[in-house]
Write a protein that holds these residues in place. Structure first.
Motif, short mmCIF file in Angstrom:
data_model
loop_
_atom_site.label_atom_id
_atom_site.label_comp_id
_atom_site.label_asym_id
_atom_site.label_seq_id
_atom_site.Cartn_x
_atom_site.Cartn_y
_atom_site.Cartn_z
N UNK A 11 0.84 -1.21 0.00
CA UNK A 11 0.00 0.00 0.00
C UNK A 11 0.87 1.26 0.00
N UNK A 12 1.92 1.24 0.78
CA UNK A 12 2.84 2.38 0.83
C UNK A 12 3.44 2.61 -0.55
N UNK A 13 3.94 1.54 -1.17
CA UNK A 13 4.55 1.66 -2.49
C UNK A 13 3.56 2.20 -3.52
N UNK A 14 2.34 1.67 -3.51
CA UNK A 14 1.31 2.13 -4.45
C UNK A 14 1.01 3.61 -4.27
N UNK A 16 2.91 5.93 -2.84
CA UNK A 16 4.06 6.76 -3.22
C UNK A 16 4.08 6.91 -4.73
N UNK A 17 3.86 5.80 -5.43
CA UNK A 17 3.88 5.82 -6.90
C UNK A 17 2.79 6.73 -7.47
N UNK A 18 1.63 6.76 -6.84
CA UNK A 18 0.49 7.56 -7.32
C UNK A 18 0.56 9.02 -6.90
N UNK A 19 1.42 9.34 -5.95
CA UNK A 19 1.47 10.68 -5.37
C UNK A 19 1.84 11.73 -6.41
N UNK A 20 1.04 12.78 -6.43
CA UNK A 20 1.33 13.92 -7.30
C UNK A 20 2.24 14.92 -6.58
N UNK A 31 11.31 4.28 -3.11
CA UNK A 31 11.21 2.88 -3.53
C UNK A 31 12.51 2.12 -3.25
N UNK A 32 13.64 2.78 -3.46
CA UNK A 32 14.92 2.13 -3.17
C UNK A 32 15.04 1.79 -1.70
#
Length: 68
Positions: A11-14, A16-20, A31-32
């Motif tokens: 959920x955290x990764x998703x 972060x990826x979606x964050x504008x 992510x690293x």
């Protein structure tokens, strides 16, 4: 890693990826760090399991410490 922790990590990764609000660099760095933490967590689990296999006495010590 427990299933609930793994779900939280995903959920955290998703998110972060979606964050504008985060730049591509901030996303990449985040992510690293997540991947590094995951790898360290997996290595720690392997280490504890190998120690526990040495002897029932070692396994009992690890259990007393709450590590297994």
């Amino acid at each position: 890693m427990s299933n609930s922790n793994l779900k939280h990590l995903e959920r955290i990764k998703e998110n972060i990826d979606k964050s504008a609000d985060l730049s591509p660099e901030e996303k990449s760095n985040s992510m690293k760090h997540i991947e590094e933490w995951y790898a360290e967590d997996q290595a720690w689990g392997t280490f504890i399991n190998k120690l526990a296999q040495i002897s029932p006495k070692v396994e009992a010590i690890l259990a007393e410490l709450g590590l297994i």
